[in-house]
Scaffold this active site. Structure first.
Site, mmCIF file in Angstrom:
data_model
loop_
_atom_site.group_PDB
_atom_site.id
_atom_site.type_symbol
_atom_site.label_atom_id
_atom_site.label_comp_id
_atom_site.label_asym_id
_atom_site.label_seq_id
_atom_site.Cartn_x
_atom_site.Cartn_y
_atom_site.Cartn_z
ATOM 1 N N CYS A 102 57.595 -24.997 60.079
ATOM 2 C CA CYS A 102 56.162 -25.242 60.037
ATOM 3 C C CYS A 102 55.672 -25.341 58.593
ATOM 4 C CB CYS A 102 55.431 -24.118 60.760
ATOM 5 S SG CYS A 102 53.697 -24.466 60.921
ATOM 6 N N LYS A 144 64.592 -23.499 64.195
ATOM 7 C CA LYS A 144 64.055 -24.845 63.955
ATOM 8 C C LYS A 144 63.707 -24.975 62.487
ATOM 9 C CE LYS A 144 60.490 -27.954 65.740
ATOM 10 N NZ LYS A 144 59.404 -27.851 64.771
HETATM 11 C C1 FMN Z 1 49.619 -29.499 66.080
HETATM 12 C C2 FMN Z 1 51.043 -29.145 65.726
HETATM 13 C C3 FMN Z 1 51.453 -27.826 65.790
HETATM 14 C C4 FMN Z 1 52.775 -27.480 65.488
HETATM 15 N N1 FMN Z 1 53.170 -26.168 65.615
HETATM 16 C C5 FMN Z 1 54.475 -25.838 65.416
HETATM 17 C C6 FMN Z 1 54.946 -24.526 65.694
HETATM 18 O O1 FMN Z 1 54.214 -23.637 66.125
HETATM 19 N N2 FMN Z 1 56.267 -24.266 65.455
HETATM 20 C C7 FMN Z 1 57.127 -25.241 65.000
HETATM 21 O O2 FMN Z 1 58.323 -24.970 64.807
HETATM 22 N N3 FMN Z 1 56.710 -26.498 64.756
HETATM 23 C C8 FMN Z 1 55.420 -26.827 64.985
HETATM 24 N N4 FMN Z 1 55.016 -28.119 64.808
HETATM 25 C C9 FMN Z 1 56.010 -29.159 64.465
HETATM 26 C C10 FMN Z 1 56.571 -29.826 65.722
HETATM 27 O O3 FMN Z 1 57.303 -28.913 66.510
HETATM 28 C C11 FMN Z 1 57.505 -31.010 65.357
HETATM 29 O O4 FMN Z 1 58.560 -30.513 64.580
HETATM 30 C C12 FMN Z 1 56.777 -32.100 64.585
HETATM 31 O O5 FMN Z 1 55.535 -32.419 65.177
HETATM 32 C C13 FMN Z 1 57.641 -33.378 64.503
HETATM 33 O O6 FMN Z 1 57.937 -33.886 65.772
HETATM 34 P P1 FMN Z 1 57.111 -35.151 66.392
HETATM 35 O O7 FMN Z 1 57.229 -36.268 65.400
HETATM 36 O O8 FMN Z 1 57.794 -35.440 67.690
HETATM 37 O O9 FMN Z 1 55.695 -34.714 66.550
HETATM 38 C C14 FMN Z 1 53.698 -28.474 65.085
HETATM 39 C C15 FMN Z 1 53.263 -29.808 65.020
HETATM 40 C C16 FMN Z 1 51.960 -30.161 65.347
HETATM 41 C C17 FMN Z 1 51.555 -31.604 65.277
#
Ligand code: FMN
Length: 352
Positions: A102, A144
């Site tokens: 994150c 992660k």
């Molecule tokens: C609104 C939001 C909240 C997120 N919260 C977390 C989280 O709590 N823990 C985490 O490991 N990643 C979090 N992420 C990252 C996502 O798990 C993911 O790694 C990231 O969005 C990339 O994947 P995507 O392109 O499919 O969205 C968050 C992403 C977004 C957009």
């Protein structure tokens, strides 16, 4: 062969990503119903003083959720993370996921989330502590992370090897550095290198926005699973669309308007039940906005809907919107080109 996390077999290799403020229990259950084989919860803080708060207790709500129950812990201190793992296992967690991905400031300023990738000894200590807490209970630990802290410091491969040695049983890699935030495109070479370097399952994450993209990312990385985050917002049926495409090479028809109406209205009922009237109507707005954004009249509806302050009225407005839409079309239009650009903006908004 089905994918396993430790001794736990998963239904398939399509995962919904943890997203704070999005992947609460109602949304996770919806994604599971629509084809996701696995869902990780939103991160739960390792700060003990916050465990009794309404926010944390909502995040820890798994009522009726199909297993495995996976809880993501975020923190910057190995003892606190040890305790957080134990606490969540006592409350039913079957898998503990460590958040080193994150980029949000409130996480990173405290040396948690992806900031941990910059301090390899600390990152390793945390992984070891969580494994120490979970192993005696037979609970697998997963982690992660991003590809690294910055362009000059892409250390995911080195860290992956050390995490595996520490007993971590699955790794998810988001194909961006911390510095990138959500900008630019995810890259998959580093994920492929991580996959080649370790024997545990590796999950490829970042910009998996369509069935074709999921197929390509699986091929490019050799990953064991795909994780979808933002593309599932307002489109939770993306999982069954990807599954169908991977199985058959053909596209499944988009859902009927009537089905989306039912799914969203049921989702809202679950949402209101979890958050109560005051928060429920407010936090539901973003979900409704995501569902309707690409639909005819969606923008105008979103603006009007944002002024509604009552769950019942919001629910009826959504029903009415989809009744009108059903008079215009049978099926939801297929996902628009350029969806990736929209994703970038949303993430920036969500995490600002
Ligand atoms: C609104 C939001 C909240 C997120 N919260 C977390 C989280 O709590 N823990 C985490 O490991 N990643 C979090 N992420 C990252 C996502 O798990 C993911 O790694 C990231 O969005 C990339 O994947 P995507 O392109 O499919 O969205 C968050 C992403 C977004 C957009």
């Amino acid at each position: 062969m089905t994918l396993q996390i430790g001794h736990i077999a998963l239904e398939n290799s399509l995962f919904v990503a943890p997203m704070a403020g999005v992947t609460d229990r109602p949304f996770r259950m919806l994604c599971r119903e629509l084809g996701a084989g696995y869902a990780v919860s939103e991160m739960v803080t390792s700060r003990k003083e916050l465990w009794g708060t309404l926010k944390t207790s909502r995040r820890a709500n798994h009522d009726g959720e199909p297993g495995p129950i996976s809880v993501q812990a975020a923190g910057f201190d190995k003892d606190m993370m040890f305790e957080a793992a134990q606490y969540n296992i006592d409350r039913g967690a079957q898998i503990i996921d460590i958040n080193m991905g994150c980029p949000a400031k409130k996480v990173c300023n405290k040396w948690a989330g992806s900031a941990l990738m910059r301090d390899e000894p600390l990152a390793l200590e945390i992984a070891e502590a969580v494994v120490r807490a979970a192993l005696p209970h037979g609970v697998p630990v997963t982690l992660k992370m991003r590809t690294g802290w910055s362009e000059d410091s892409r250390n995911a491969v080195a860290l992956a090897r050390r995490f595996e040695q520490a007993g971590v049983q699955m790794l998810t890699v988001h194909g961006r550095t911390r510095e990138q935030g959500y900008k630019g495109r995810a890259e998959y070479d580093t994920i492929a290198a991580v996959k080649a370097a370790v024997g545990i399952p590796v999950v490829a994450n970042g910009d998996n926005t369509s069935p074709e993209k999921a197929r390509d990312v699986l091929a490019l990385t050799g990953a064991d699973a795909i994780m979808v985050g933002r593309a599932a917002q307002g489109r939770p049926w993306i999982f069954r669309e990807i599954a169908h495409f991977l199985d058959t090479g053909t596209h499944r028809a988009p859902p009927l308007v009537a089905e989306v109406r039912r799914l969203l209205l049921d989702h809202l009922k679950e949402h209101y039940a979890l958050y109560g009237d005051y928060s429920g109507v407010r936090t539901a707005r973003k979900h409704i906005g995501w569902y309707v954004r690409a639909l005819p009249g969606g923008e105008a509806f979103r603006t009007a809907m944002n002024a509604i302050e009552d769950c019942d009225a919001q629910w009826r407005a959504v029903a009415g919107f989809f009744d009108t839409l059903a008079g215009q079309m049978d099926r939801i239009p297929a996902a628009a080109e350029g969806a990736l650009d929209q994703l970038d903006e949303q993430a920036a908004d969500a995490l600002a």
